[in-house]
Design a protein around this motif. Structure first.
Motif, PDB file in Angstrom:
ATOM      1  N   ASP A  47       0.893  -1.236  -0.099  1.00 29.67           N
ATOM      2  CA  ASP A  47       0.178  -0.044   0.128  1.00 29.67           C
ATOM      3  C   ASP A  47       0.853   1.153  -0.130  1.00 29.67           C
ATOM      4  O   ASP A  47       2.063   1.173   0.270  1.00 29.67           O
ATOM      5  CB  ASP A  47      -1.061  -0.197   1.050  1.00 29.67           C
ATOM      6  N   GLY A  48       0.300   2.302  -0.357  1.00 32.44           N
ATOM      7  CA  GLY A  48       0.978   3.644  -0.258  1.00 32.44           C
ATOM      8  C   GLY A  48       1.673   4.067   0.713  1.00 32.44           C
ATOM      9  O   GLY A  48       2.930   4.701   0.639  1.00 32.44           O
ATOM     10  N   LEU A  65       6.936   0.802  -8.880  1.00 32.28           N
ATOM     11  CA  LEU A  65       5.736   1.176  -8.601  1.00 32.28           C
ATOM     12  C   LEU A  65       4.516   0.900  -9.428  1.00 32.28           C
ATOM     13  O   LEU A  65       4.464   1.215 -10.482  1.00 32.28           O
ATOM     14  CB  LEU A  65       5.674   2.622  -8.317  1.00 32.28           C
ATOM     15  N   ASP A  66       3.404   0.043  -8.950  1.00 33.39           N
ATOM     16  CA  ASP A  66       2.314  -0.317  -9.603  1.00 33.39           C
ATOM     17  C   ASP A  66       1.333   1.071  -9.912  1.00 33.39           C
ATOM     18  O   ASP A  66       1.229   1.857  -8.978  1.00 33.39           O
ATOM     19  CB  ASP A  66       1.357  -0.971  -8.735  1.00 33.39           C
ATOM     20  N   GLY A  72      -3.726   5.853  -5.936  1.00 30.48           N
ATOM     21  CA  GLY A  72      -3.056   6.218  -7.290  1.00 30.48           C
ATOM     22  C   GLY A  72      -1.703   6.085  -7.156  1.00 30.48           C
ATOM     23  O   GLY A  72      -0.826   6.627  -6.168  1.00 30.48           O
ATOM     24  N   GLY A  73      -1.010   5.550  -8.218  1.00 31.40           N
ATOM     25  CA  GLY A  73       0.564   5.309  -8.353  1.00 31.40           C
ATOM     26  C   GLY A  73       1.089   6.597  -8.331  1.00 31.40           C
ATOM     27  O   GLY A  73       2.138   6.834  -7.839  1.00 31.40           O
ATOM     28  N   HIS A  74       0.522   7.641  -9.132  1.00 34.59           N
ATOM     29  CA  HIS A  74       1.174   9.064  -9.092  1.00 34.59           C
ATOM     30  C   HIS A  74       1.217   9.645  -8.003  1.00 34.59           C
ATOM     31  O   HIS A  74       2.039  10.545  -7.682  1.00 34.59           O
ATOM     32  CB  HIS A  74       0.348   9.996 -10.465  1.00 34.59           C
ATOM     33  N   GLN A 103       0.629  10.795 -16.540  1.00 30.23           N
ATOM     34  CA  GLN A 103       0.298  10.961 -15.318  1.00 30.23           C
ATOM     35  C   GLN A 103       1.756  10.349 -14.304  1.00 30.23           C
ATOM     36  O   GLN A 103       1.798  11.167 -13.511  1.00 30.23           O
ATOM     37  CB  GLN A 103      -0.992  10.264 -14.756  1.00 30.23           C
ATOM     38  N   MET A 104       2.006   9.447 -14.738  1.00 30.12           N
ATOM     39  CA  MET A 104       3.201   8.825 -14.177  1.00 30.12           C
ATOM     40  C   MET A 104       4.591   9.677 -14.370  1.00 30.12           C
ATOM     41  O   MET A 104       5.259   9.815 -13.469  1.00 30.12           O
ATOM     42  CB  MET A 104       3.333   7.314 -14.163  1.00 30.12           C
TER      43      MET A 104
END
Length: 131
Positions: A47-48, A65-66, A72-74, A103-104
């Protein structure tokens, strides 16, 4: 930390943090990284919050990173960057749509790799991303 090359000379190791909410995939990626003499797995996060804390604690060279990480990955990429500014991000995704990639990249991802790519290609992207 260093590893020895085939001729016995020291080779610097890249420290790696793996972040994905799929436990089976995370375990598989961990095995791939551990098998590389030039890579050192410093942690795995599902998790983040955990990803950001591990980045703060270990200051890895690179974090895989997924892109669709919960929250949100970003967002997580930016959180990692705040806690460990030198850590490079390799985005790892099942999606290659323009919006996800952009976005990434705007969140600081140095590389963008599709899930399902070969381990060889993933490792090459991880090493490129760490530079």
């Amino acid at each position: 930390m260093t590893a020895a090359s085939a001729d016995g000379s020291p080779v610097p190791r890249l420290s790696v943090l793996l972040c994905d909410d799929n436990a089976m995939l995370l375990e598989s990626l961990s095995d791939v990284v551990r098998a590389q003499p030039d890579l050192e797995l410093v942690g795995t996060a599902c998790d983040g919050e955990q990803a950001c804390e591990l980045a703060r604690r270990h200051r890895p060279d690179v974090a895989v990173l997924d892109v669709r990480f919960p929250g949100g990955g970003h967002v997580v990429a930016r959180g990692i960057a705040r806690r460990s500014p030198a850590t490079r991000i390799v985005a790892f995704s099942a999606y290659d749509d323009k919006a996800s990639v952009e976005q990434m990249k705007s969140a600081g991802a140095a590389e963008y790799v599709l899930k399902g790519t070969s381990n060889r290609e993933l490792l090459a992207a991880l090493r490129r991303g760490a530079v």
